[in-house]
Motif scaffolding. Structure first.
Motif, short mmCIF file in Angstrom:
data_model
loop_
_atom_site.label_atom_id
_atom_site.label_comp_id
_atom_site.label_asym_id
_atom_site.label_seq_id
_atom_site.Cartn_x
_atom_site.Cartn_y
_atom_site.Cartn_z
N PRO A 177 1.11 -1.21 0.26
CA PRO A 177 0.10 -0.59 -0.07
C PRO A 177 0.87 1.33 0.15
N ALA A 189 -1.00 0.45 12.01
CA ALA A 189 -1.88 0.33 11.26
C ALA A 189 -2.87 1.33 11.12
N THR A 198 -4.58 3.31 7.91
CA THR A 198 -5.97 3.49 7.34
C THR A 198 -7.11 4.89 7.46
N VAL A 200 -7.84 6.85 3.67
CA VAL A 200 -9.53 7.05 3.98
C VAL A 200 -9.37 8.97 3.58
N LEU A 254 -8.87 3.74 -1.01
CA LEU A 254 -10.33 2.76 0.18
C LEU A 254 -9.37 0.86 -0.79
N THR A 255 -8.97 0.49 -1.51
CA THR A 255 -8.71 -0.57 -1.18
C THR A 255 -7.23 -1.15 -0.51
N PRO A 258 -5.53 -0.02 2.76
CA PRO A 258 -5.43 -0.74 4.25
C PRO A 258 -5.84 -1.48 4.78
N TRP A 259 -6.70 -2.69 4.62
CA TRP A 259 -6.92 -3.97 4.74
C TRP A 259 -5.78 -4.92 5.52
N LEU A 260 -4.71 -4.74 4.05
CA LEU A 260 -4.00 -5.88 4.88
C LEU A 260 -3.32 -5.70 5.95
N ILE A 282 -3.86 -4.05 7.87
CA ILE A 282 -4.61 -4.41 9.61
C ILE A 282 -4.73 -5.72 9.98
N VAL A 283 -4.67 -6.39 8.56
CA VAL A 283 -4.78 -8.13 9.14
C VAL A 283 -3.08 -8.23 9.24
#
Length: 462
Positions: free
Chosen positions: A74, A139, A143, A147, A230-231, A233-235, A237-238
């Motif tokens: 990211p 993290a 995010t 956003v 928007l695609t 940040p999720w990795l 966070i995990v």
């Protein structure tokens, strides 16, 4: 390089009881104490009772790769997306200025947070330990920044700068805590290999970030490209949650009063600037090399769009191919260099050898503006930077002056990444505007060579 006293007989409970090392005795010189590499301790637990990897990396190596990968993808995509957005909505000269300003402010904020969070992490006493609260916080802050970038107005530069600074604050909060896990948990004989996983993760993440950027350009198009943020940040966070689960920190709440009392008049009670010679040689040597790399890296969008004359879609496509080349060459060089560095026990000669590949790549760019030569540069840079990161991170741990400021000093060394971003973002745009792209490439190579010369006098590392 001497080794610290072995304490393999300590059990976790006893390790938690252990207070930080006392000041040097009457017969010990400050140089001797500084030269002792605490990461060479053979104990399976550190002084807080947290597990250390002493004889083999086990699953920590792959975890290190995935963690760095999850944050680098990211990061690379973010830099490319906001740069492309500027080139879509602004004329060339304004886009060049906007990219420089955004990179400068973001890197400056990142440098501040790298040192600040490193300082705070060394002094954190929570149920989750010292590092994990900051890993999760980093993290979350990343995010928030991503956003914000998805909704920012790219004709209003300062709104983009604000959210990019928030992203950089979160990124460096994560790394300030995460990089301290190496001296916390890894024996010195494994540092090269552990760093190789980080180096490969960084290069592969940059490569995959370029490929992801091309995908996002294809999916959202130039006009709506910012929705791609928007695609991202999720990795992060995990993987932050995974790190906290598989590498639990010791519960230090019960020990806080005892440790604070013992350290009230000690070095850890306040911020301090290291006075160690080898530390600063490593710092400025790394600073010069990374600045050379950053001058080209942070102007990659301008190079592709304006020096090579490509459209947004064409630049994204070339960037994706370059990313694949970077991942392949970087994988070979980083893993090989880390292994060899541990086996021969030497870092400096390998750093000089590997950085020479970057200098060669920069020279190639200075004499041609073809896409083919850009690919050749990418291969040279990947071979160089993959090896450099694998060896350099191990070297950084080995030059740490003392055990009580691990995250703070690692964070300070980490500012060579962020502060060079401050300089490269503005200097790169200035060099392009005043001297042209060819001189940008020449100056990049010269800075890398200066960095090699600065590394040579370091005494504590072979």
């Amino acid at each position: 390089m001497s080794t610290s006293h072995k304490s393999s007989e300590l059990k976790p409970a006893e390790a938690i009881q252990t207070l930080p090392s006392e000041a040097p005795g009457a017969g010990e010189s400050p140089i001797e104490v500084a030269a002792s590499n605490f990461s060479a301790d053979d104990s399976p637990f550190n002084e807080f009772g947290e597990r250390r990897f002493v004889t083999r990396l086990s699953w920590f190596g792959p975890l290190n790769l995935v963690a760095v990968l999850a944050f680098t993808i990211p990061t690379a995509a973010t830099a490319a997306l906001f740069s492309f957005m500027y080139t879509v909505v602004l004329p060339e000269s304004q886009a060049n200025t906007a990219i420089g300003i955004t990179n400068v402010f973001g890197a400056f904020v990142g440098a501040i947070f790298a040192v600040l969070i490193g300082f705070l992490s060394d002094r954190t006493h929570t149920r989750m330990g010292r590092r994990n609260p900051w890993i999760l916080s980093g993290a979350a802050i990343c995010t928030l920044g991503l956003v914000g970038l998805a909704f920012a107005d790219y004709t209003a530069i300062w709104s983009v700068v604000l959210f990019f600074c928030i992203f950089q604050a979160g990124l460096n909060t994560f790394y300030a805590a995460y990089t301290a896990l190496l001296p916390d948990r890894v024996h010195s004989s494994l540092l090269g290999r552990a760093s190789a996983y980080s180096g490969f993760g960084s290069l592969a993440g940059t490569a995959l970030g370029s490929i992801l950027t091309q995908v996002l350009v294809s999916v959202f198009g130039s006009a709506n490209l910012k929705e791609g943020f928007l695609t991202l940040p999720w990795l992060m966070i995990v993987i932050a949650i995974v790190i906290v689960i598989v590498l639990p920190g010791a519960d230090l709440r019960a020990k806080q009063n005892d440790r604070d009392g013992a350290l009230a008049s000690g070095a850890k009670s306040q911020f301090r600037i290291p006075k160690d010679r080898d530390f600063w040689l490593a710092y400025f040597g790394r600073f010069a090399i990374v600045l050379g790399v950053m001058l080209i890296l942070q102007t990659a969008t301008q190079i592709l769009r304006y020096h090579l004359g490509l459209s947004v879609a064409g630049a994204a496509s070339v960037g994706a191919v370059a990313g694949l080349l970077m991942a392949g060459a970087g994988a070979v060089s980083s893993l090989f260099a880390g292994f060899i560095s541990d086996k021969i026990g030497k870092r400096k000669p390998l750093i000089a050898f590997t950085v020479a590949f970057f200098i060669l790549g920069a020279a190639l760019l200075a004499f041609s503006n073809s896409v083919t030569v850009y690919y050749l540069y990418t291969i040279c840079a990947a071979l160089s930077y993959g090896s450099f990161q694998a060896i350099d991170q191990a070297l950084m741990v080995e030059v740490l002056p003392d055990k009580e400021h691990v995250a703070q000093d690692m964070g300070m060394l980490g500012t060579t990444n962020t502060l060079t971003g401050v300089i490269a973002g503005g200097l790169g745009a200035l060099l392009i505007g005043v001297l042209g792209y060819e001189m940008l490439f020449v100056i990049s190579g010269v800075l890398a060579f200066i960095g090699i010369l600065i590394f040579i006098p370091i005494k504590r590392v072979k």
